[in-house]
Design an enzyme around this catalytic site. Structure first.
Site, PDB file in Angstrom:
ATOM      1  N   ARG A 227      39.102  52.735  43.033  1.00  0.00           N
ATOM      2  CA  ARG A 227      38.079  52.039  43.814  1.00  0.00           C
ATOM      3  C   ARG A 227      38.163  52.348  45.313  1.00  0.00           C
ATOM      4  O   ARG A 227      37.719  51.545  46.142  1.00  0.00           O
ATOM      5  CB  ARG A 227      38.183  50.534  43.567  1.00  0.00           C
ATOM      6  CG  ARG A 227      37.771  50.165  42.149  1.00  0.00           C
ATOM      7  CD  ARG A 227      38.091  48.720  41.832  1.00  0.00           C
ATOM      8  NE  ARG A 227      37.620  48.339  40.516  1.00  0.00           N
ATOM      9  CZ  ARG A 227      38.254  48.581  39.377  1.00  0.00           C
ATOM     10  NH1 ARG A 227      39.398  49.246  39.376  1.00  0.00           N
ATOM     11  NH2 ARG A 227      37.757  48.186  38.223  1.00  0.00           N
TER      12      ARG A 227
ATOM     13  N   PHE B  28      49.204  46.649  53.343  1.00  0.00           N
ATOM     14  CA  PHE B  28      49.818  46.418  52.039  1.00  0.00           C
ATOM     15  C   PHE B  28      49.065  47.247  51.006  1.00  0.00           C
ATOM     16  O   PHE B  28      47.842  47.270  50.995  1.00  0.00           O
ATOM     17  CB  PHE B  28      49.769  44.927  51.688  1.00  0.00           C
ATOM     18  CG  PHE B  28      50.718  44.539  50.594  1.00  0.00           C
ATOM     19  CD1 PHE B  28      52.067  44.378  50.862  1.00  0.00           C
ATOM     20  CD2 PHE B  28      50.270  44.355  49.306  1.00  0.00           C
ATOM     21  CE1 PHE B  28      52.954  44.025  49.858  1.00  0.00           C
ATOM     22  CE2 PHE B  28      51.139  43.997  48.294  1.00  0.00           C
ATOM     23  CZ  PHE B  28      52.489  43.839  48.565  1.00  0.00           C
TER      24      PHE B  28
ATOM     25  N   PHE C 118      33.166  42.991  53.170  1.00  0.00           N
ATOM     26  CA  PHE C 118      34.377  42.776  52.375  1.00  0.00           C
ATOM     27  C   PHE C 118      34.643  43.992  51.498  1.00  0.00           C
ATOM     28  O   PHE C 118      34.195  44.062  50.357  1.00  0.00           O
ATOM     29  CB  PHE C 118      34.171  41.517  51.527  1.00  0.00           C
ATOM     30  CG  PHE C 118      35.407  41.018  50.838  1.00  0.00           C
ATOM     31  CD1 PHE C 118      36.461  40.497  51.561  1.00  0.00           C
ATOM     32  CD2 PHE C 118      35.500  41.045  49.459  1.00  0.00           C
ATOM     33  CE1 PHE C 118      37.591  40.004  50.920  1.00  0.00           C
ATOM     34  CE2 PHE C 118      36.620  40.557  48.804  1.00  0.00           C
ATOM     35  CZ  PHE C 118      37.667  40.037  49.538  1.00  0.00           C
TER      36      PHE C 118
ATOM     37  N   HIS D  63      48.762  34.746  42.177  1.00  0.00           N
ATOM     38  CA  HIS D  63      48.791  34.896  43.628  1.00  0.00           C
ATOM     39  C   HIS D  63      47.655  35.796  44.127  1.00  0.00           C
ATOM     40  O   HIS D  63      47.051  35.512  45.168  1.00  0.00           O
ATOM     41  CB  HIS D  63      50.154  35.458  44.052  1.00  0.00           C
ATOM     42  CG  HIS D  63      50.339  35.590  45.517  1.00  0.00           C
ATOM     43  ND1 HIS D  63      50.484  34.507  46.353  1.00  0.00           N
ATOM     44  CD2 HIS D  63      50.397  36.687  46.315  1.00  0.00           C
ATOM     45  CE1 HIS D  63      50.626  34.930  47.600  1.00  0.00           C
ATOM     46  NE2 HIS D  63      50.577  36.240  47.599  1.00  0.00           N
TER      47      HIS D  63
END
Length: 134
Positions: free
Chosen positions: A115, A11, A100, A75
């Site tokens: 980023r 995604f 992460f 969300h």
């Protein structure tokens, strides 16, 4: 030599694929090898893939890359929090570093593209942790 697993969320792939490439390059630069790469639909799906990789004897650490951009609701915050929590749990349960490299929440697509280096950061942190904890 550190052996890594890499989990890549599809995604927002215009962001996550360059992040994955940055992770691959960082691994190569540090003389680490990515023994397996797992593609998942989104960041929320990454804990299961990270767990499967962390179970393997040939994986010293797992780096996860993804991008969670903001929408019209909260969300993105829910997804980011749940994902971070579950990835931390995988790391603790498997006694294997899981890093992460997921950018967000609360940022636009443009901010996410700024980023992309988080992919390299995730791989480098995974390598450092694997070396330190070995």
């Amino acid at each position: 030599m550190v052996s890594l697993g890499l989990v890549v969320a599809r995604f927002n792939d215009s962001v996550t694929e360059p992040m994955a490439e940055a992770a691959r390059e960082a691994a190569t630069d540090r003389d680490a090898v990515i023994v397996d790469e797992v593609s998942v639909p989104g960041a929320y799906d990454s804990p299961l893939a990270a767990d499967r990789l962390a179970r393997r004897d040939d994986v010293d650490a797992v780096a996860v890359v993804g991008a969670i951009v903001t929408g019209d609701t909260d969300h993105d915050h829910v997804i980011a929090s749940a994902t971070a929590d579950k990835l931390t749990q995988v790391s603790l349960d498997r006694d294997t570093p899981v890093t992460f490299g997921v950018s967000g929440p609360g940022m636009s697509g443009a901010e996410a593209r700024e980023r992309i280096d988080k992919g390299a950061d995730a791989a480098e942190a995974a390598i450092d942790l694997a070396d330190e904890l070995d």
